[in-house]
Design a protein around this motif. Structure first.
Motif, PDB file in Angstrom:
ATOM      1  N   MET A   1      -6.023   2.371  -0.299  1.00 35.46           N
ATOM      2  CA  MET A   1      -6.553   0.457  -0.012  1.00 35.46           C
ATOM      3  C   MET A   1      -7.147  -0.467  -1.921  1.00 35.46           C
ATOM      4  N   ILE A   2      -6.371  -1.516  -1.057  1.00 38.69           N
ATOM      5  CA  ILE A   2      -6.524  -1.914  -3.079  1.00 38.69           C
ATOM      6  C   ILE A   2      -7.506  -2.845  -2.364  1.00 38.69           C
ATOM      7  N   LEU A   3      -7.633  -3.626  -1.598  1.00 37.00           N
ATOM      8  CA  LEU A   3      -8.711  -4.543  -1.525  1.00 37.00           C
ATOM      9  C   LEU A   3     -10.135  -4.297  -0.158  1.00 37.00           C
ATOM     10  N   LYS A   4     -10.983  -4.781  -1.245  1.00 35.55           N
ATOM     11  CA  LYS A   4     -12.127  -4.629   0.326  1.00 35.55           C
ATOM     12  C   LYS A   4     -12.050  -5.285   1.393  1.00 35.55           C
ATOM     13  N   LEU A  60      -1.646  -9.350   0.793  1.00 36.56           N
ATOM     14  CA  LEU A  60      -2.139  -8.841   2.067  1.00 36.56           C
ATOM     15  C   LEU A  60      -1.160  -7.273   1.638  1.00 36.56           C
ATOM     16  N   VAL A  61       0.477  -8.012   1.993  1.00 40.45           N
ATOM     17  CA  VAL A  61       1.044  -6.518   1.916  1.00 40.45           C
ATOM     18  C   VAL A  61       0.872  -5.364   0.891  1.00 40.45           C
ATOM     19  N   ALA A  62       0.422  -5.859  -0.023  1.00 43.51           N
ATOM     20  CA  ALA A  62       0.340  -5.073  -1.332  1.00 43.51           C
ATOM     21  C   ALA A  62      -0.906  -3.950  -0.676  1.00 43.51           C
ATOM     22  N   ASP A  63      -1.842  -4.277  -0.315  1.00 44.64           N
ATOM     23  CA  ASP A  63      -2.842  -3.813   0.533  1.00 44.64           C
ATOM     24  C   ASP A  63      -2.552  -3.021   1.621  1.00 44.64           C
ATOM     25  N   ALA A  64      -1.755  -3.638   2.706  1.00 48.28           N
ATOM     26  CA  ALA A  64      -1.022  -2.681   3.253  1.00 48.28           C
ATOM     27  C   ALA A  64      -0.010  -1.409   2.870  1.00 48.28           C
ATOM     28  N   SER A  65       0.485  -1.986   1.983  1.00 51.62           N
ATOM     29  CA  SER A  65       1.389  -0.535   2.009  1.00 51.62           C
ATOM     30  C   SER A  65       0.534   0.800   1.172  1.00 51.62           C
ATOM     31  N   THR A  66      -0.493   0.096   1.039  1.00 52.37           N
ATOM     32  CA  THR A  66      -1.007   1.425   0.221  1.00 52.37           C
ATOM     33  C   THR A  66      -2.275   1.959   1.273  1.00 52.37           C
ATOM     34  N   ARG A  67      -2.082   1.866   2.479  1.00 52.41           N
ATOM     35  CA  ARG A  67      -2.899   2.646   3.508  1.00 52.41           C
ATOM     36  C   ARG A  67      -2.119   3.820   4.141  1.00 52.41           C
TER      37      ARG A  67
END
Length: 67
Positions: A1-4, A60-67
């Protein structure tokens, strides 16, 4: 997760807000066709909307790809 969670929420709200003004922007673009005074302002608003949508979707896409 990148974003809080708060950052993700802010991007989601920003994306929703940018998409919500689409109808108003289309109306302004119609007006600007007959009133050149509005053309520059309408173009600036459209560019801001596109920038915000691109920023939010990318985040949002970058965050979702790190989950």
């Amino acid at each position: 997760m990148i974003l809080k969670p708060t950052q993700r929420s802010a991007l989601e709200r920003g994306l929703a807000m940018a998409k919500a003004v689409e109808e108003r922007l289309r109306f302004m673009e119609e007006i600007s066709r007959v009133s050149p005074n509005y053309q520059e302002r309408t173009q600036q608003m459209r560019e801001r909307q596109r920038y915000l949508i691109t920023l939010a979707e990318t985040g949002l896409v970058a965050d979702a790809s790190t989950r």
